[in-house]
Each structure stands twice: as C-alpha cells, then as structure tokens.
Motif scaffolding. Structure first.
Motif, PDB file in Angstrom:
ATOM      1  N   UNK A 275       0.855  -1.200   0.000  1.00 13.76           N
ATOM      2  CA  UNK A 275       0.000   0.000   0.000  1.00 13.76           C
ATOM      3  C   UNK A 275       0.889   1.248   0.000  1.00 13.76           C
ATOM      4  N   UNK A 276       1.974   1.218   0.756  1.00  9.76           N
ATOM      5  CA  UNK A 276       2.912   2.358   0.776  1.00  9.76           C
ATOM      6  C   UNK A 276       3.568   2.531  -0.590  1.00  9.76           C
ATOM      7  N   UNK A 277       3.852   1.410  -1.255  1.00 12.05           N
ATOM      8  CA  UNK A 277       4.471   1.509  -2.591  1.00 12.05           C
ATOM      9  C   UNK A 277       3.474   2.101  -3.597  1.00 12.05           C
ATOM     10  N   UNK A 278       2.202   1.740  -3.442  1.00 13.48           N
ATOM     11  CA  UNK A 278       1.179   2.310  -4.323  1.00 13.48           C
ATOM     12  C   UNK A 278       1.061   3.814  -4.070  1.00 13.48           C
ATOM     13  N   UNK A 279       1.120   4.204  -2.808  1.00 10.75           N
ATOM     14  CA  UNK A 279       1.038   5.639  -2.461  1.00 10.75           C
ATOM     15  C   UNK A 279       2.234   6.391  -3.047  1.00 10.75           C
ATOM     16  N   UNK A 280       3.400   5.733  -2.991  1.00 14.18           N
ATOM     17  CA  UNK A 280       4.617   6.378  -3.522  1.00 14.18           C
ATOM     18  C   UNK A 280       4.486   6.612  -5.020  1.00 14.18           C
ATOM     19  N   UNK A 281       3.779   5.713  -5.696  1.00 12.72           N
ATOM     20  CA  UNK A 281       3.643   5.859  -7.158  1.00 12.72           C
ATOM     21  C   UNK A 281       2.444   6.749  -7.514  1.00 12.72           C
TER      22      UNK A 281
ATOM     23  N   UNK B 262      -1.352  10.058  -2.677  1.00 11.60           N
ATOM     24  CA  UNK B 262      -2.277   9.632  -1.628  1.00 11.60           C
ATOM     25  C   UNK B 262      -3.688   9.393  -2.144  1.00 11.60           C
ATOM     26  N   UNK B 263      -3.947   9.903  -3.386  1.00 14.92           N
ATOM     27  CA  UNK B 263      -5.281   9.607  -3.954  1.00 14.92           C
ATOM     28  C   UNK B 263      -5.341   8.109  -4.235  1.00 14.92           C
ATOM     29  N   UNK B 264      -6.523   7.548  -4.177  1.00 15.95           N
ATOM     30  CA  UNK B 264      -6.621   6.104  -4.382  1.00 15.95           C
ATOM     31  C   UNK B 264      -6.060   5.737  -5.761  1.00 15.95           C
ATOM     32  N   UNK B 265      -5.288   4.662  -5.835  1.00 12.46           N
ATOM     33  CA  UNK B 265      -4.641   4.311  -7.104  1.00 12.46           C
ATOM     34  C   UNK B 265      -5.636   3.955  -8.195  1.00 12.46           C
ATOM     35  N   UNK B 266      -5.384   4.466  -9.378  1.00 12.89           N
ATOM     36  CA  UNK B 266      -6.190   4.105 -10.554  1.00 12.89           C
ATOM     37  C   UNK B 266      -5.223   3.592 -11.613  1.00 12.89           C
ATOM     38  N   UNK B 267      -5.159   2.272 -11.733  1.00 15.91           N
ATOM     39  CA  UNK B 267      -4.244   1.655 -12.699  1.00 15.91           C
ATOM     40  C   UNK B 267      -4.714   1.929 -14.125  1.00 15.91           C
ATOM     41  N   UNK B 268      -3.744   2.092 -15.018  1.00 19.61           N
ATOM     42  CA  UNK B 268      -4.129   2.263 -16.421  1.00 19.61           C
ATOM     43  C   UNK B 268      -4.748   0.968 -16.955  1.00 19.61           C
TER      44      UNK B 268
ATOM     45  N   UNK C 123      -6.233  -1.008   0.577  1.00 23.70           N
ATOM     46  CA  UNK C 123      -5.970  -1.095  -0.869  1.00 23.70           C
ATOM     47  C   UNK C 123      -5.428  -2.486  -1.216  1.00 23.70           C
ATOM     48  N   UNK C 124      -4.697  -3.076  -0.234  1.00 20.60           N
ATOM     49  CA  UNK C 124      -4.083  -4.396  -0.450  1.00 20.60           C
ATOM     50  C   UNK C 124      -4.474  -5.272   0.735  1.00 20.60           C
TER      51      UNK C 124
END
Ligand code: 6PG
Length: 234
Positions: free
Chosen positions: A119-125, A128-134, A160-161
């Motif tokens: 979840x921290x890695x997703x935030x880093x990428x 802080x907004x919720x991840x939206x994968x392409x 998230x995970x």
C-alpha cells in the motif's frame, strides 16, 4: 456480465487480442507512465511470451511501463509458483524495462506486513489519492475467484491491499489488490479460457445467481473487457 465480452476461437486468439489491446491503451496515453497490473496463473503466460517477442517487444515503450501485481502467492520471488517469478521468467527478464519500474508484492515477512508495504508503494507511485491503474489484467478461477479474491472470504473496503489466508487455491497465504482498487482502474481486461471456467462464467451471466468475486468487477469510471475463448464462453 459487466463490461464488454468477446468470445474468441482459442487461447492463442485471446492472447493476441489482449496484446493488441495493451498496445492500443499504451498508444492512447502517449505521455507519462503506464501502470500495468499483472495476474498470475497459467492463462496470462501465453500473453507474457507474446509480449517478450517481436513485433510486440519492440513496439512497447518499456521505459514508460510500470509493472505491478493484482495478487501474489506468499512465496519467495524466485519460487516457481510465484506470480512475480512467472512474469519475470516469461516477460520481464526479456524486455528492456528499468528495474525501478518493477513493483513486486513483498513476500519476505508476513502477509499483513506485505500488504501494508505494498500500500505504501502504491502511495509512492500514485500519491495519496486512491490508485487508478491504467490497466489491470485479471484471470478467473473455476470457482469465480479473481486476483486472490475468493468466494466466501471477506473482501473489506478501505484497505488497498489485503492479506489472504486459507486460500482454497494453493498456496494458502497470498496478497491481493482489494475489489475497491481493482474497480477504480481505468481499464480491466479479463483473460478467461478453458471449459473449467464455463460454469462460473454462466453463473456470472445469470444475475439471479449469487455474485462471484470476478462478477463483482464493475469499473466506476473505466472500461471492462472480458476476453473468453469458446471453451469458456459458449
Ligand atoms: C493466482 C492468480 C489467480 C488466477 C486464476 C486463474 O495467483 O492464482 O492471480 O487469480 O488468475 O486462478 O488461474 P489460471 O489462469 O491458471 O486458470
């Protein structure tokens, strides 16, 4: 079923169509990075091999592609049953993707710790907004599970995970993106092949039947496409 469904002749046709769709989605986003979530299992392996070879290999701007995982078996990344291992052996080791673009799910401590770290890695990428994968590539098991979201297990909103224990599909311990995060993706592409998936596809098509996890993928603001072969979809 939610989204668009295509029934193609066989697994090779499904892999080819998926490769063409991936290229089109990347081309439709000419600037910036492209976040791609991979699933494990056997179905995507044909696609992985395709993307590692010409003409596909040379057409993908690997320096812009960031590879994440929709789920992971809680095994070392060099274990033959690891989803990362499968993607690495069949695709990632054969294309010029920078090491910093690879985002395997951490499986070296506990599932709870790994979920928190991913979840921290997703935030880093994503910030802080919720991840939206392409794009997230998903498979489906004969029981209608997808990623490591299994029927009869809780899939809480919020995280998230998720750590997964007692998975009915070995190994028992896993990590998975949550249903909420998958449903936030800009694009989800299901690759489902084989007669053993036909019953679950039939249940998902029948709205009078209880929902299965794969049938709960319904993008809030994105495109969901199911690529089925005839064995799974007719
Ligand atoms: C996993 C996968 C899982 C897979 C389905 C379909 O870690 O096992 O992510 O969700 O997509 O079980 O698996 P097959 O493609 O092997 O049928």
């Amino acid at each position: 079923m939610n989204g668009t469904t295509l029934i193609l002749q066989d697994p090779a046709a499904v892999a080819l169509d998926a490769a063409e769709r991936l290229l089109a989605l990347i081309a439709a986003k000419p600037e910036g990075n492209f976040s791609l979530g991979l699933s494990g299992g056997s179905t995507p392996q044909r696609l992985f091999k395709l993307l590692a070879e010409e003409p596909w290999r040379g057409q993908i701007p690997w320096q812009r592609i960031h590879v994440f995982f929709a789920d992971e078996r809680f095994l070392p990344h060099d274990h033959p049953d690891s989803n990362y291992y499968s993607a690495e052996q069949l695709l990632l080791a054969h294309v010029p993707i920078p090491a910093e673009n690879l985002h395997p799910m951490p499986t070296d401590t506990t599932a709870e710790d790994g979920a928190s770290r991913y979840e921290a890695e997703l935030k880093a990428y994503f910030g802080d907004a919720k991840p939206r994968f392409d794009l997230i590539l998903l498979g489906m098991g004969p029981d209608g599970h997808t990623a490591s979201l299994f029927p009869g297990q809780s899939h809480p909103f919020g995280p998230w995970v998720l750590p997964v224990h007692n998975s009915p599909k070995p190994p028992p311990t896993r990590l998975t993106l949550s249903l909420e995060i998958i449903n936030l993706a800009h694009n989800v592409l299901f690759l489902v092949t084989g007669t053993d998936k036909a019953e679950a596809i039939g249940q998902i098509r029948d709205s009078s039947k209880p929902p299965l996890p794969a049938g709960q993928i319904k993008l809030e603001a994105g495109d969901l496409v199911w690529l089925l072969d005839e064995a799974a979809g007719l």
